[in-house]
Enzyme design. Sequence first.
Site, PDB file in Angstrom:
ATOM      1  N   ALA A 161      -7.482  -5.011 -12.711  1.00 57.27           N
ATOM      2  CA  ALA A 161      -8.329  -6.188 -12.468  1.00 57.27           C
ATOM      3  C   ALA A 161      -9.159  -5.991 -11.204  1.00 57.27           C
ATOM      4  CB  ALA A 161      -7.462  -7.433 -12.327  1.00 57.27           C
TER       5      ALA A 161
ATOM      6  N   LYS B 262       0.426  -6.899   3.205  1.00 59.27           N
ATOM      7  CA  LYS B 262       1.308  -7.382   4.298  1.00 59.27           C
ATOM      8  C   LYS B 262       1.038  -8.825   4.670  1.00 59.27           C
ATOM      9  CE  LYS B 262      -2.207  -4.810   5.543  1.00 59.27           C
ATOM     10  NZ  LYS B 262      -2.631  -3.438   5.309  1.00 59.27           N
TER      11      LYS B 262
ATOM     12  N   GLU C  31       6.675  -1.204   0.218  1.00 60.78           N
ATOM     13  CA  GLU C  31       6.702  -0.135   1.231  1.00 60.78           C
ATOM     14  C   GLU C  31       5.318   0.130   1.810  1.00 60.78           C
ATOM     15  OE1 GLU C  31       9.650   1.974   2.219  1.00 60.78           O
ATOM     16  OE2 GLU C  31       8.118   2.073   3.771  1.00 60.78           O
TER      17      GLU C  31
ATOM     18  N   GLY D 249     -12.214   3.753   5.149  1.00 62.95           N
ATOM     19  CA  GLY D 249     -11.280   3.000   4.288  1.00 62.95           C
ATOM     20  C   GLY D 249     -10.011   2.576   4.996  1.00 62.95           C
TER      21      GLY D 249
ATOM     22  N   GLU E 136      -9.248  -3.518   7.051  1.00 66.66           N
ATOM     23  CA  GLU E 136      -9.096  -4.580   6.067  1.00 66.66           C
ATOM     24  C   GLU E 136     -10.477  -5.053   5.618  1.00 66.66           C
ATOM     25  OE1 GLU E 136      -5.924  -5.634   4.873  1.00 66.66           O
ATOM     26  OE2 GLU E 136      -5.641  -3.739   5.893  1.00 66.66           O
TER      27      GLU E 136
ATOM     28  N   ASP F 215      -3.220  -7.989  11.429  1.00 64.63           N
ATOM     29  CA  ASP F 215      -2.653  -7.034  10.470  1.00 64.63           C
ATOM     30  C   ASP F 215      -1.353  -6.456  11.043  1.00 64.63           C
ATOM     31  OD1 ASP F 215      -3.149  -5.064   8.044  1.00 64.63           O
ATOM     32  OD2 ASP F 215      -2.648  -3.820   9.774  1.00 64.63           O
TER      33      ASP F 215
ATOM     34  N   LYS G 213       2.696  -6.950   9.819  1.00 66.69           N
ATOM     35  CA  LYS G 213       3.630  -5.822   9.657  1.00 66.69           C
ATOM     36  C   LYS G 213       4.848  -6.008  10.562  1.00 66.69           C
ATOM     37  CE  LYS G 213      -0.141  -2.717   8.405  1.00 66.69           C
ATOM     38  NZ  LYS G 213      -1.222  -1.868   8.937  1.00 66.69           N
TER      39      LYS G 213
ATOM     40  N   GLY H 124      -5.545   4.300   4.831  1.00 68.92           N
ATOM     41  CA  GLY H 124      -6.352   5.156   3.966  1.00 68.92           C
ATOM     42  C   GLY H 124      -5.838   5.078   2.540  1.00 68.92           C
TER      43      GLY H 124
END
Length: 443
Positions: A46, A107, A131, A189, A192, A203, A207, A312
């Site tokens: 999707a 996350k 993970e 890449g 976010e 971010d 985490k 990445g």
Amino acid sequence: MTVTDSLKVAMLGGGVVGSQVARLMAENADDLAARAGARLELVGVAVRDASRPRDGIDGALLTDDPAALVARDDVDIVIEVMGGLEPTADLLLAAMSHGSSVVSANKALIATEGPMLHAAAENNSVDLYYEAAVAGAIPLLRPLRESLVGDRVRRVLGIVNGTTNYILTKMDEEGAAYDDVLAEAQRLGYAEADPTADVEGLDAAAKAAILAGLAFHSSVSLDQVSCEGISRLSQDDIAAAREAGFVVKLLAVAELVGDADGEGPEAGIVVRVHPAMVPRSHPLASVRDAYNAVFVEAEAAGQVMFYGRGAGGEPTASAILGDVVAVARNRLAGRPGPGRSDYAGLTVLPLGRATTRYAVSLVVHDRPGALAAVAQVFADGGVSLQSVRQEGGLEEGVPDAGLVVRTHLANEADLRAVVERLRALDEVKEIAGVIRVEGGPDL
Ligand code: NAP
Ligand code: HSE
């Protein structure tokens, strides 16, 4: 080995990470089948714009209807690499209610809606694995959940955001401009969709919440993490740290506080994300570019360090496929794997309860007694000084001097009170900066 079983996999998202997951699933299909015990068949991906071709993804699999994809009763595993809180949370709840196990890299979602999603996984007897949500390719959550489950973790500390580590590395080593390096991290890449989450520390805070929850068997959410990003750091701050033999890193720290065992009526955990000066000789100082590294300090094991690519598409896809194989094995075995563990129920305490070292930069009027007055404020506040460095001043023909005061271990609330008193001192013209110093002899 001939594998006859097959499991159907649907994927939400086909961007930086999703396209690498699809590519690796196709390229390594035989090995993955042998390891999982079933062939993994990608049945749909999707995306927002299904008309746009994507490298590594068969165009026939693309759909812009994620709700229909997760409502399929024949899907065994849903991989979520779409990001965001909504509609993602509802899509994952729908997937689990249709009997699909979920593998997510999200996350922000896990740190915000983790309890609700875990409850849905338990109610539907499916897996919820993530993970890839913390530290990209580095196996970290499974070691915490399984390998270190027999020990008592006291502290988790590390670099968990690739974008900011990339930016800080380039600013430190090349004197590069913040905006240019951020743009480069986005191109590669790492960042976010909204890079504010990276540079403002959110971010890393998400985490940190996930790591703290697993390490301390307690429920920790994003809004309980004290968070400060790197956007206010200047090239001057980084150069000054460099001159003093330090490097600035964005650190995530989760630690037990209280009595010596993290027990007692006032005990709990503090979870914090902020820039910190780290000595150049410390292993974290050599974690460069988008790499991440996390120290886990446990009672019996001592220090364990995890290091690898933190962001990445390809590294993240590795962690996702590890989860997909684990989830596939669980499905073939007919039972979900270990779920969440929050039995300890430790309280998440305010930042004021943290203890660390600090570097306070001041501009003072260079006159007799100025240094003594500053030192007295630290002494009155119960904060012990480790070193004081002065620059400029009357000898160099200017009326003001720069002072950098470094402290021994001090309580955050005490340090803040000292800084407020310094602000009111006649001798102090300006508090130019306060930065924590981590990675001392006790790390
Ligand atoms: P991305 O490149 O922006 O990809 C997101 C994908 O999701 C795109 O294919 C997008 O479709 C699709 N999408 C977004 N909203 C959608 C919606 N409402 N309906 C349908 N499709 C939708 O992001 P990414 O870098 O791959 O990251 C994805 C997730 O992985 C995030 O949770 C991120 O935090 C996490 N993660 C990323 C990294 C990393 O290094 N990039 C590492 C670890 C974890 P279009 O392509 O049509 O826009
Ligand atoms: N934006 C994140 C980072 C991706 O830079 O670390 C990996 O989670």
